[in-house]
Structures are given as C-alpha cells and as structure tokens.
Write a protein that holds these residues in place. Structure first.
Motif, PDB file in Angstrom:
ATOM      1  N   ILE A  65       0.818  -1.223   0.000  1.00  0.00           N
ATOM      2  CA  ILE A  65       0.000   0.000   0.000  1.00  0.00           C
ATOM      3  C   ILE A  65       0.854   1.277   0.000  1.00  0.00           C
ATOM      4  O   ILE A  65       0.311   2.374  -0.122  1.00  0.00           O
ATOM      5  CB  ILE A  65      -0.982   0.013   1.195  1.00  0.00           C
ATOM      6  CG1 ILE A  65      -0.229  -0.062   2.539  1.00  0.00           C
ATOM      7  CG2 ILE A  65      -1.974  -1.151   1.115  1.00  0.00           C
ATOM      8  CD1 ILE A  65      -0.345   1.160   3.370  1.00  0.00           C
ATOM      9  N   GLN A  66       2.161   1.104   0.186  1.00  0.00           N
ATOM     10  CA  GLN A  66       3.103   2.237   0.044  1.00  0.00           C
ATOM     11  C   GLN A  66       4.351   1.672  -0.617  1.00  0.00           C
ATOM     12  O   GLN A  66       4.742   0.523  -0.323  1.00  0.00           O
ATOM     13  CB  GLN A  66       3.516   2.786   1.419  1.00  0.00           C
ATOM     14  CG  GLN A  66       2.601   3.836   1.984  1.00  0.00           C
ATOM     15  CD  GLN A  66       3.178   4.503   3.244  1.00  0.00           C
ATOM     16  OE1 GLN A  66       4.099   3.989   3.893  1.00  0.00           O
ATOM     17  NE2 GLN A  66       2.623   5.644   3.589  1.00  0.00           N
ATOM     18  N   ALA A  67       5.004   2.488  -1.441  1.00  0.00           N
ATOM     19  CA  ALA A  67       6.181   1.983  -2.176  1.00  0.00           C
ATOM     20  C   ALA A  67       7.247   1.440  -1.228  1.00  0.00           C
ATOM     21  O   ALA A  67       7.917   0.454  -1.531  1.00  0.00           O
ATOM     22  CB  ALA A  67       6.766   3.093  -3.047  1.00  0.00           C
ATOM     23  N   ASN A  68       7.392   2.049  -0.048  1.00  0.00           N
ATOM     24  CA  ASN A  68       8.454   1.567   0.846  1.00  0.00           C
ATOM     25  C   ASN A  68       8.006   0.384   1.711  1.00  0.00           C
ATOM     26  O   ASN A  68       8.720  -0.035   2.612  1.00  0.00           O
ATOM     27  CB  ASN A  68       9.000   2.702   1.726  1.00  0.00           C
ATOM     28  CG  ASN A  68       7.956   3.222   2.690  1.00  0.00           C
ATOM     29  OD1 ASN A  68       6.794   2.815   2.632  1.00  0.00           O
ATOM     30  ND2 ASN A  68       8.353   4.124   3.569  1.00  0.00           N
ATOM     31  N   GLY A  69       6.832  -0.159   1.388  1.00  0.00           N
ATOM     32  CA  GLY A  69       6.358  -1.336   2.121  1.00  0.00           C
ATOM     33  C   GLY A  69       6.489  -2.614   1.318  1.00  0.00           C
ATOM     34  O   GLY A  69       6.084  -3.678   1.775  1.00  0.00           O
ATOM     35  N   LYS A  70       7.072  -2.529   0.123  1.00  0.00           N
ATOM     36  CA  LYS A  70       7.116  -3.719  -0.747  1.00  0.00           C
ATOM     37  C   LYS A  70       7.993  -4.811  -0.134  1.00  0.00           C
ATOM     38  O   LYS A  70       9.161  -4.574   0.180  1.00  0.00           O
ATOM     39  CB  LYS A  70       7.639  -3.319  -2.131  1.00  0.00           C
ATOM     40  CG  LYS A  70       7.573  -4.447  -3.139  1.00  0.00           C
ATOM     41  CD  LYS A  70       7.923  -3.972  -4.551  1.00  0.00           C
ATOM     42  CE  LYS A  70       7.916  -5.147  -5.509  1.00  0.00           C
ATOM     43  NZ  LYS A  70       8.336  -4.772  -6.856  1.00  0.00           N
ATOM     44  N   GLY A  71       7.425  -6.013  -0.010  1.00  0.00           N
ATOM     45  CA  GLY A  71       8.130  -7.060   0.721  1.00  0.00           C
ATOM     46  C   GLY A  71       8.471  -8.293  -0.070  1.00  0.00           C
ATOM     47  O   GLY A  71       9.059  -9.233   0.483  1.00  0.00           O
ATOM     48  N   PHE A  72       8.118  -8.317  -1.357  1.00  0.00           N
ATOM     49  CA  PHE A  72       8.388  -9.519  -2.158  1.00  0.00           C
ATOM     50  C   PHE A  72       8.714  -9.146  -3.595  1.00  0.00           C
ATOM     51  O   PHE A  72       8.140  -8.206  -4.145  1.00  0.00           O
ATOM     52  CB  PHE A  72       7.156 -10.451  -2.183  1.00  0.00           C
ATOM     53  CG  PHE A  72       6.724 -10.901  -0.824  1.00  0.00           C
ATOM     54  CD1 PHE A  72       7.315 -11.998  -0.207  1.00  0.00           C
ATOM     55  CD2 PHE A  72       5.743 -10.196  -0.142  1.00  0.00           C
ATOM     56  CE1 PHE A  72       6.923 -12.392   1.063  1.00  0.00           C
ATOM     57  CE2 PHE A  72       5.344 -10.584   1.133  1.00  0.00           C
ATOM     58  CZ  PHE A  72       5.936 -11.678   1.730  1.00  0.00           C
ATOM     59  N   GLU A  73       9.604  -9.906  -4.204  1.00  0.00           N
ATOM     60  CA  GLU A  73       9.796  -9.816  -5.656  1.00  0.00           C
ATOM     61  C   GLU A  73       8.452 -10.169  -6.284  1.00  0.00           C
ATOM     62  O   GLU A  73       7.774 -11.098  -5.816  1.00  0.00           O
ATOM     63  CB  GLU A  73      10.802 -10.871  -6.141  1.00  0.00           C
ATOM     64  CG  GLU A  73      12.135 -10.893  -5.437  1.00  0.00           C
ATOM     65  CD  GLU A  73      13.175 -10.003  -6.103  1.00  0.00           C
ATOM     66  OE1 GLU A  73      12.858  -9.414  -7.163  1.00  0.00           O
ATOM     67  OE2 GLU A  73      14.274  -9.910  -5.549  1.00  0.00           O
ATOM     68  N   GLY A  74       8.065  -9.448  -7.321  1.00  0.00           N
ATOM     69  CA  GLY A  74       6.831  -9.798  -8.027  1.00  0.00           C
ATOM     70  C   GLY A  74       5.572  -9.625  -7.200  1.00  0.00           C
ATOM     71  O   GLY A  74       4.574 -10.311  -7.430  1.00  0.00           O
ATOM     72  N   GLN A  75       5.607  -8.717  -6.224  1.00  0.00           N
ATOM     73  CA  GLN A  75       4.388  -8.438  -5.442  1.00  0.00           C
ATOM     74  C   GLN A  75       3.562  -7.400  -6.200  1.00  0.00           C
ATOM     75  O   GLN A  75       4.109  -6.400  -6.672  1.00  0.00           O
ATOM     76  CB  GLN A  75       4.788  -7.869  -4.073  1.00  0.00           C
ATOM     77  CG  GLN A  75       3.609  -7.591  -3.153  1.00  0.00           C
ATOM     78  CD  GLN A  75       4.046  -7.104  -1.770  1.00  0.00           C
ATOM     79  OE1 GLN A  75       5.152  -6.574  -1.599  1.00  0.00           O
ATOM     80  NE2 GLN A  75       3.186  -7.276  -0.794  1.00  0.00           N
ATOM     81  N   PHE A  76       2.261  -7.592  -6.318  1.00  0.00           N
ATOM     82  CA  PHE A  76       1.493  -6.576  -7.035  1.00  0.00           C
ATOM     83  C   PHE A  76       1.120  -5.425  -6.104  1.00  0.00           C
ATOM     84  O   PHE A  76       1.133  -5.554  -4.883  1.00  0.00           O
ATOM     85  CB  PHE A  76       0.335  -7.157  -7.847  1.00  0.00           C
ATOM     86  CG  PHE A  76      -0.817  -7.743  -7.097  1.00  0.00           C
ATOM     87  CD1 PHE A  76      -1.758  -6.940  -6.491  1.00  0.00           C
ATOM     88  CD2 PHE A  76      -0.978  -9.127  -7.029  1.00  0.00           C
ATOM     89  CE1 PHE A  76      -2.839  -7.486  -5.823  1.00  0.00           C
ATOM     90  CE2 PHE A  76      -2.054  -9.692  -6.358  1.00  0.00           C
ATOM     91  CZ  PHE A  76      -2.988  -8.859  -5.750  1.00  0.00           C
ATOM     92  N   ALA A  77       0.813  -4.275  -6.729  1.00  0.00           N
ATOM     93  CA  ALA A  77       0.705  -3.025  -5.981  1.00  0.00           C
ATOM     94  C   ALA A  77      -0.729  -2.555  -5.832  1.00  0.00           C
ATOM     95  O   ALA A  77      -1.571  -2.803  -6.694  1.00  0.00           O
ATOM     96  CB  ALA A  77       1.509  -1.943  -6.706  1.00  0.00           C
ATOM     97  N   ALA A  78      -0.973  -1.853  -4.701  1.00  0.00           N
ATOM     98  CA  ALA A  78      -2.271  -1.185  -4.498  1.00  0.00           C
ATOM     99  C   ALA A  78      -2.021   0.237  -3.998  1.00  0.00           C
ATOM    100  O   ALA A  78      -2.842   0.834  -3.328  1.00  0.00           O
ATOM    101  CB  ALA A  78      -3.109  -1.966  -3.487  1.00  0.00           C
TER     102      ALA A  78
END
Ligand code: FMN
Length: 381
Positions: A65-78
């Motif tokens: 839900i925030q760009a700096n919260g991405k936790g996985f390769e290939g995780q889709f975004a909201a």
C-alpha cells in the motif's frame, strides 16, 4: 457429497450481510508473479481463476500500500490509482468464477526488501532490527523509526488502498496484521519501543492497528455502494521476549471485536499448534482463541488442514465457522469441488514436478515450490 462433509457446505452470513456460499476460504498466498511494473500478470489471473470456483471467498496475495512497504519480488501493488485496472483484473478473475474476492493489504515495515523500495530505506514503529530468521527473506537492516506525521500518512494510505479495492470491484479487504509485518510491528513490544501516542503501553501499542481499522471503515462507509468486507489477520505469538504473548493477543482480540470487523483470520501454519508460553493450558492456540472470542466475531482458522475430515474436525472441535486452505488449493485447485461432488478420494495431496501447466501455477511461485525444501509436498519422480 458425503453426509459428514455437509457442515463444510452450509452457507454463512457475515455481520455486514454478505453471504458466503460455504465454509472454505482460500488463504492469501503471494505468487511472486507480478509484471515488472507491479501490475498483476496474466499467469496470476489464470492461477486465481483456476481456484475460485469452489471456495466461498478468495483472499489474494498481499498487495503493498506504500512503495516503501514492498516485501516480495513480483508483489502486485495497491499504492497508486494507476493500479486500479490491474486490481480490477484480479477481482474479476475471482468473482467471475463465483467466489467473493478479498484484497489483502500489506506494508512490510522493517521486513520490506531494501532493493525493492525507494532508497533502500526500511521504516517501522521503532528503529529495531528484525531477527534474520523472521519473514520470507533475511533482512539485515535496521529500520528508521516513522515520525508521527508519517504514521498518520501510513494510516491514510491503508484507507486509500481500500478505496482502490472498492473501485476495482473487490468484495472486501483484509488487513495483514500477521507474520511480523507493519501492523504487528506496532503492536509488538519487541519492535515498538516508542513513548509517544503510538507506543509505551499495551493500550498505546493498539492505537495504530485500531486507527488503521477506523480509517478503513471510514473509507468503506464513504465509498462502498454495497456491503464491503473488512477482515484482520493476526499471528498470535512472537518468540522474542519481550514479544507478543497469548495474553496480549487476547487484548488485541478484544480490540478487534469492539471494532466490529466481519472476521478475524489467524496467521499460523499449524491449526493445532500449542501456545509457546504464558498460558497454563493443554489446549491449542486455536481452541483458546475460539473459546475467548466465542460468537463475538467469526474466526477463520488455518494451517495444514489437508483433508475434508480434518476441516470438519477443526470446525466442530473449536466451533469456529470458517477454514482457510492455502497450499492445499495450490496442490489441488478443485479441492472444494471434489468434496462437493463426492470425489474427495481424488484430491491430490502431493505435487508432481511435471504438473505446473495442469495446476496453472505461475513460474516464479513454481520455482520456489520446487526448490524451498519442506514447503510443499513435492513428489520424487
Ligand atoms: C506460497 C505462499 C505464500 C503466502 N503468502 C501469504 C501472504 O501473502 N499473506 C499471508 O497472510 N499469508 C501468506 N501465506 C501463509 C498462508 O496464508 C497460510 O497461512 C499458510 O500457508 C498455512 O496454511 P496452509 O497449511 O493451508 O498452507 C503464504 C503461504 C504460502 C504457502
């Protein structure tokens, strides 16, 4: 269908009036398969469609839900409005097959992956490094503590992602408060050492999760044109001392009950696992939680429930209304249909390494399934 499995197929109505056609939910599972621009890939849509005919509700892979919260390769975004068409494709691939579609909302906090986020800077409630064996990756980085202003922004961004889920046609959202991610980081006395309004006492550590729930509900009230599901996933204990104990989990459960959610979802790998400490009981954590919550809010149980007999036993022994299946639905996309049609003997419980196309599993997830030892029951061929 065999008479003994009928309890799995009784409809269930959530507090907001949404009716689930049976008692089986697909657990949220990251597929590592988004396109390079973090939109959901075609392979991912095919994977969902193949599994959304049977379960009453499918909870998606967690979306950041925030760009700096991405936790996985290939995780889709909201995290951006430009992602709404991608989210819509995910929701449609599930709903077209007859299941309710729930988007899991996520921020990794100190478990976000440095090379996937802006400036490689992880953030959390406090500047406390994660243990290297926590989370999917080993994150060897001490996070920066969020300012009060940033915490308020983060809460708003959970709301914004909820609005996108509504616009994309989802039936609900699940707040990912489990597995050590940011909601848990604020609740945990291990990772939250703040002394402002977001930390310092058990009550104050509950302030952030509660604020996220309130904001999510505010957005739902404002934007949803029909009943919209809000669920919360939690992990009941942490191994650290200090860390979340069963008693603290009971306090969190009380807060979640008062917040009037549609469901609470456990985040554990073994349904029958016992408490680590602090509880003088021979009962499993699920039994203790089910007993504590009673009928106040529906609970979804999960964790290594492989067969319909095990699912019926889990429901009947604990009295909870819903069971989530994770790996079982990857290994056997038609688990629910086979039980319903009396063909439960044909349910696959192991994975043949030649069956990727048959099972419609995207390549990045398939590679992990084949290579991470002990995660999936892979056949030796
Ligand atoms: C491939 C994979 C990805 C997962 N990703 C998530 C996730 O995105 N969010 C989450 O809350 N849990 C995630 N989990 C945990 C599952 O939801 C579930 O709790 C766990 O697999 C235990 O259930 P099972 O024994 O039925 O698989 C994941 C599990 C697997 C196997």
């Amino acid at each position: 269908m065999k008479e003994i499995y009928k309890p799995l197929f009784e409809p269930f109505t959530l507090k907001n009036g949404v009716q689930l056609k049976n008692r089986i939910v697909m657990a949220p599972m990251t597929t590592f398969s988004a396109n390079p621009d973090d939109t959901a890939s075609d392979a991912e849509l095919t994977y969902y469609a193949a599994r959304s005919n049977g379960p009453a509700m499918v909870i998606t892979a967690c979306a950041y839900i925030q760009a700096n919260g991405k936790g996985f390769e290939g995780q889709f975004a909201a995290d951006r409005d430009t992602m709404i068409p991608s989210l819509r494709r995910v929701a449609s691939s599930i709903k077209e097959k007859g299941s309710k579609a729930v988007l899991q909302l996520y921020h990794g906090g100190r478990l976000a992956v440095p090379h996937l986020i802006p400036n490689g800077e992880t953030v959390s409630a406090s500047s406390v490094a994660p243990r290297l064996d926590r989370g999917f990756y080993s994150i060897d980085k001490t996070p920066r503590s969020l300012s009060d202003e940033e915490v308020v922004e983060l809460i708003k961004d959970f709301g914004e992602a909820t609005r996108r889920a509504i616009e994309a046609g989802f039936d609900g959202v699940e707040l990912h408060g489990a597995t050590g991610y940011i909601l848990q980081q604020f609740f945990s006395p291990h990772s939250n050492t703040r002394t402002d309004r977001w930390g310092g006492s058990l009550e104050k550590r509950l302030t952030f999760p509660l604020a996220v729930i309130e904001e999510t509900k505010r957005v739902i009230a404002e934007c949803a044109l029909q009943p919209f599901i809000i669920g919360y996933r939690l992990t009941p204990e942490e191994p650290e001392t200090p860390g979340i104990t069963m008693n603290e989990t009971f306090a969190l459960l009380d807060t979640l009950v008062e917040a009037e959610l549609d469901y609470i979802h456990m985040g554990i790998t073994d349904f029958w696992s016992k408490p680590r400490r602090g509880v003088d009981s021979k009962q499993s954590r699920m039994e203790l939680i089910a007993e504590y919550v009673g009928n106040r809010v529906p609970i979804i149980g999960v964790g290594s429930i492989h067969t319909p007999d095990e699912a019926v036993q889990a429901l009947e022994q604990t009295g909870i209304p819903l069971i989530a299946l994770g790996r079982e639905l990857i290994v056997e996309p038609e688990w629910v249909e086979k039980v319903e049609q009396g063909n439960e003997k044909d349910i696959k419980t192991t994975v043949n390494p030649n069956d990727q196309a048959l099972l419609q599993v995207p390549e990045p997830l398939w590679e992990l399934m084949m290579n991470v030892k002990g995660w999936f029951p892979v056949e030796n061929v």
